[in-house]
Design a protein around this motif. Structure first.
Motif, mmCIF file in Angstrom:
data_model
loop_
_atom_site.group_PDB
_atom_site.id
_atom_site.type_symbol
_atom_site.label_atom_id
_atom_site.label_comp_id
_atom_site.label_asym_id
_atom_site.label_seq_id
_atom_site.Cartn_x
_atom_site.Cartn_y
_atom_site.Cartn_z
ATOM 1 N N ILE A 48 -8.047 -3.070 5.312
ATOM 2 C CA ILE A 48 -8.060 -4.241 4.424
ATOM 3 C C ILE A 48 -7.552 -5.462 5.180
ATOM 4 O O ILE A 48 -6.675 -5.344 6.041
ATOM 5 N N ALA A 49 -8.118 -6.609 4.879
ATOM 6 C CA ALA A 49 -7.576 -7.864 5.430
ATOM 7 C C ALA A 49 -7.938 -8.993 4.483
ATOM 8 O O ALA A 49 -8.672 -8.802 3.511
ATOM 9 N N GLY A 50 -7.416 -10.175 4.813
ATOM 10 C CA GLY A 50 -7.636 -11.339 3.954
ATOM 11 C C GLY A 50 -6.601 -11.360 2.849
ATOM 12 O O GLY A 50 -5.521 -10.803 2.978
ATOM 13 N N GLY A 51 -6.951 -12.013 1.765
ATOM 14 C CA GLY A 51 -6.056 -12.056 0.609
ATOM 15 C C GLY A 51 -4.894 -13.010 0.804
ATOM 16 O O GLY A 51 -4.861 -13.813 1.728
ATOM 17 N N LYS A 52 -3.961 -12.897 -0.119
ATOM 18 C CA LYS A 52 -2.798 -13.772 -0.134
ATOM 19 C C LYS A 52 -1.569 -12.935 -0.419
ATOM 20 O O LYS A 52 -1.680 -11.847 -0.974
ATOM 21 N N PHE A 53 -0.429 -13.465 -0.081
ATOM 22 C CA PHE A 53 0.816 -12.772 -0.417
ATOM 23 C C PHE A 53 0.846 -12.484 -1.929
ATOM 24 O O PHE A 53 1.151 -11.375 -2.370
ATOM 25 N N THR A 54 0.467 -13.501 -2.703
ATOM 26 C CA THR A 54 0.545 -13.412 -4.161
ATOM 27 C C THR A 54 -0.230 -12.213 -4.718
ATOM 28 O O THR A 54 0.187 -11.606 -5.702
ATOM 29 N N THR A 55 -1.348 -11.888 -4.072
ATOM 30 C CA THR A 55 -2.217 -10.841 -4.633
ATOM 31 C C THR A 55 -2.022 -9.495 -3.930
ATOM 32 O O THR A 55 -2.876 -8.614 -4.035
ATOM 33 N N TYR A 56 -0.905 -9.333 -3.220
ATOM 34 C CA TYR A 56 -0.715 -8.113 -2.405
ATOM 35 C C TYR A 56 -0.849 -6.834 -3.243
ATOM 36 O O TYR A 56 -1.335 -5.813 -2.765
ATOM 37 N N ARG A 57 -0.404 -6.886 -4.494
ATOM 38 C CA ARG A 57 -0.381 -5.666 -5.309
ATOM 39 C C ARG A 57 -1.810 -5.200 -5.597
ATOM 40 O O ARG A 57 -2.109 -4.001 -5.570
ATOM 41 N N LEU A 58 -2.692 -6.166 -5.840
ATOM 42 C CA LEU A 58 -4.095 -5.822 -6.091
ATOM 43 C C LEU A 58 -4.754 -5.336 -4.801
ATOM 44 O O LEU A 58 -5.571 -4.407 -4.808
ATOM 45 N N MET A 59 -4.395 -5.968 -3.695
ATOM 46 C CA MET A 59 -4.935 -5.547 -2.390
ATOM 47 C C MET A 59 -4.516 -4.105 -2.103
ATOM 48 O O MET A 59 -5.322 -3.272 -1.672
ATOM 49 N N ALA A 60 -3.241 -3.830 -2.354
ATOM 50 C CA ALA A 60 -2.713 -2.484 -2.098
ATOM 51 C C ALA A 60 -3.450 -1.458 -2.959
ATOM 52 O O ALA A 60 -3.877 -0.400 -2.472
ATOM 53 N N ALA A 98 0.838 -1.204 0.000
ATOM 54 C CA ALA A 98 0.000 0.000 0.000
ATOM 55 C C ALA A 98 0.873 1.254 0.000
ATOM 56 O O ALA A 98 0.567 2.239 -0.695
ATOM 57 N N ALA A 99 1.962 1.215 0.768
ATOM 58 C CA ALA A 99 2.867 2.379 0.798
ATOM 59 C C ALA A 99 3.450 2.614 -0.597
ATOM 60 O O ALA A 99 3.513 3.756 -1.076
#
Ligand SMILES: Cc1cc2nc3c(=O)[nH]c(=O)nc-3n(C[C@H](O)[C@H](O)[C@H](O)COP(=O)(O)OP(=O)(O)OC[C@H]3O[C@@H](n4cnc5c(N)ncnc54)[C@H](O)[C@@H]3O)c2cc1C
Length: 602
Positions: A385-397, A38-39
């Motif tokens: 935000i919470a949940g998700g996976k390491f793999t999808t961190y960019r989309l989460m961010a 996110a940063a």
């Protein structure tokens, strides 16, 4: 661009001064992969960003994963096609463009045991998996193997009942190093990154509602600082509910913690030239190649204890050994176990209206709870935000920053992180091609250059420059491990390592890779760090002791029973092996010797 992504632990007070002096557009709480992402997402949109992390970068779940960048084959069975599709696209983007120095393809063998039904079923799943890839295709497609072909690749498999196998590809990563690299890339885009700084309350604007920043505590000194920001983003993983509580807000979701344990065994204990994935009653078990070792796991059980130290129980280890031994010709023994580690999945359960993607509901077993992420804006100025996976961190961010800036009174550019290689990625091919010349120029073995390239990419030259200035730093830190003394200096001066555990648990991975969890070199690490950070003899001994205490806590069951202890039945639990013997089981003898070394050195 303020800097080239240097996080210098010696400059910590200047970093903290910036937190007080500047007004930020976005303040991120939490320095796991989601917060670091996110940063970076916000900073690369031209926003002024600060990130505070209560402990060390990646000290939560983001250093304790299976370390796979994958679509997640088992989510196909749960019909979670969107998650798999997104994750596969992310995998391909990271392998081919954003971080090829850190995210590397890895192959898995999927043994088949039911002659007629299993092959078409698994084959169809893998065909779909491959079809969902992006256009880049940086990893090969799956292949069908006969039982004989499978045994050639993996003689460790028991031939009994083996009907054949499938081979497919995913990718793997050093999760802690990846998180650190994302945070450094954010810093290269002017984000202020401060570790051992906890958010303790949220600040409100004149209307008493809008969140306008956070009061944070410097965990090294206890000092409080008010950080002003137009929006606060909570990326606190399994701590998210606690942050919501301290903010006095009710979010539309709750975090459900699920514990996952891995064991680490020597490569020689399982003869195979490929990773493996096998079915278990509840889920799947991975054998993941990790240098000279295997990481084997994982478990998936509800957890309600201390988030900072999930601990590993004898029953966790026994479960993994039993699941592994169902398919191995030579069983894994407790004495094979070099190390163990536990992490907590921050799974989400919706409790009301959620402003974002849907949340998973109900008290399903944790294996069945969706790995999708949830974004919520419980009050203006606060996105979480919470949940998700390491793999999808960019989309989460991207999603959480979109939510945070949605009510800004100016246009904020869209996310650009799909175009933004991480530090160390740009120009990698040319630096790799010149590896031989680098080895000659710096007079180090070729293997050293290879090792550094695989960890720092094009920044490897910065570590080599340290060696050029002080050739003693070319010495390996520990016998049988590739890490160099120079990497300790680099960890302090570029990667914000403040304590011995930051180095041994996350900058280098001796905690999980070494049979003594890195205890034998803790005093040496304290000595090298102490020279840079001005530690006294007493402080060095205290830092070394702190590391030993942490190792003991991490490898002990939550109930407090020794992981190597007899309570679980003789040589049970985490081994008669080194974990038990040196760190936990044998008690004070080793620590005292180590501490004596710490005091004597220098
Ligand atoms: C056993 C296991 C295996 C997994 N394997 C995989 C895998 O192979 N592939 C995959 O894609 N995903 C995997 N995952 C999931 C993945 O690891 C997580 O989704 C991800 O690491 C979560 O990152 P995060 O940043 O949200 O949380 P965390 O990494 O836990 O970060 C949250 C951070 O917030 C900080 N914090 C908390 N409170 C405060 C506060 N008040 N102030 C400041 N900071 C605060 C914490 O110290 C922590 O560092 C796995 C998870 C587990 C548990």
């Amino acid at each position: 661009m303020a800097s080239n992504g240097v996080l210098d632990a010696r400059e910590r007070s200047a970093t903290l001064s910036r937190l007080t002096a500047e007004r930020f557009d976005v303040l991120v709480i939490g320095g796991g992969i989601t917060g670091a992402g996110a940063a970076l997402d916000a900073a690369s949109r031209g926003l002024r960003v600060a990130l505070v992390e209560a402990r060390d970068l990646a000290s939560g779940t983001s250093s304790r994963s299976s370390k796979l960048i994958h679509g997640g084959l088992r989510y196909l069975e749960q019909f979670d096609f969107k998650l798999v599709y997104e994750a596969l696209h992310e995998r391909d983007l990271l392998v081919s463009k954003l971080a090829p120095h850190l995210v590397k393809p890895v192959s898995f063998l999927y043994p088949l045991y039911k002659k007629v039904v299993e092959r078409p079923y698994v084959g169809a799943g893998l065909a779909l998996y491959d079809a969902m890839e992006g256009t880049r295709r940086p990893v090969p497609h799956h292949r069908h193997l006969t039982a004989r072909g499978a045994l050639r690749l993996a003689p460790a498999l028991s031939p009994a009942r083996l009907a054949g196998a499938m081979r497919y590809y995913d990718a793997q990563v050093d999760d802690a190093r990846y998180t650190l690299t994302v945070a450094r890339t954010a810093a290269a885009h002017s984000a202020v990154v401060a570790t051992r700084v906890s958010a303790v309350s949220l600040l409100r604007g004149p209307d008493g509602v809008r969140v306008t920043g956070a009061r944070v505590r410097d965990e090294e000194t206890g000092r409080s600082i008010d950080v002003s920001a137009e929006a606060v983003v909570v990326c606190a993983g399994v701590w998210t509910d606690l942050v919501h509580e301290l903010a006095g807000v009710r979010a539309g979701y709750r975090v459900r913690m699920s514990k996952g344990v891995h064991i680490v065994v020597p490569r020689s204990a399982v003869q195979a030239d490929t990773g493996m994935i096998v079915r278990t009653d509840k889920s799947v078990l991975f054998f993941i190649p990790w240098g000279e070792r295997w990481i084997v796991g994982t478990t998936d059980t509800d957890f309600t204890g201390d988030r900072a130290e999930p601990g590993v129980g004898a029953e966790d280890v026994d479960y993994i050994l039993a699941a592994a031994n169902r398919v191995l010709v030579r069983p894994l023994l407790r004495s094979d176990v070099i190390a163990v580690y536990a992490g907590l999945r921050p799974l989400v359960e919706a409790v009301g209206e959620v402003n974002g993607s849907k949340g998973a509901k109900g008290a399903k077993p944790t294996t069945k709870v969706s790995r999708e992420h949830v974004v919520d804006v419980p009050v203006p100025g606060l996105a979480s935000i919470a949940g998700g996976k390491f793999t999808t961190y960019r989309l989460m961010a991207r999603d959480v920053v979109d939510a945070a800036v949605a009510d800004f009174d100016r246009e904020v550019p869209s996310s650009v992180t799909d175009q933004l290689p991480l530090l160390g990625a740009d120009g990698l091919a040319a630096v790799q091609a010149g590896a031989g010349r680098l080895a000659e120029d710096y007079r180090v073995p070729y293997a050293v250059v290879e090792h550094l390239l695989s960890r720092y990419g094009t920044l490897a030259g910065e570590v080599l420059d340290l060696i050029a200035a002080d050739p003693g730093l070319a010495q390996p830190l520990a016998d049988g491990h590739p890490y160099l003394r120079a990497e300790i200096v680099y960890a302090v001066t570029r990667e914000d390592a403040l304590h011995v555990e930051d180095v041994l648990m996350r900058r280098i991975r001796l905690f999980i890779e070494s049979a003594d969890s890195g205890i034998g070199v803790a005093a040496e690490v304290a000595l090298i760090m102490g020279r840079l950070l001005g530690w006294s003899r007493r402080r060095r001994a205290a830092e070394t002791r702190r590391y030993l205490d942490l190792v003991a806590a991490e490898q002990t069951t939550p109930a407090g029973a020794s992981a190597g202890g007899a309570s679980a039945g003789g040589a049970s639990a985490v081994g008669a092996s080194a974990v038990g013997a040196s760190a936990v089981g044998a008690g004070a003898a080793v620590p005292d010797a180590v501490l004596a070394g710490a005091a004597a050195a220098g």
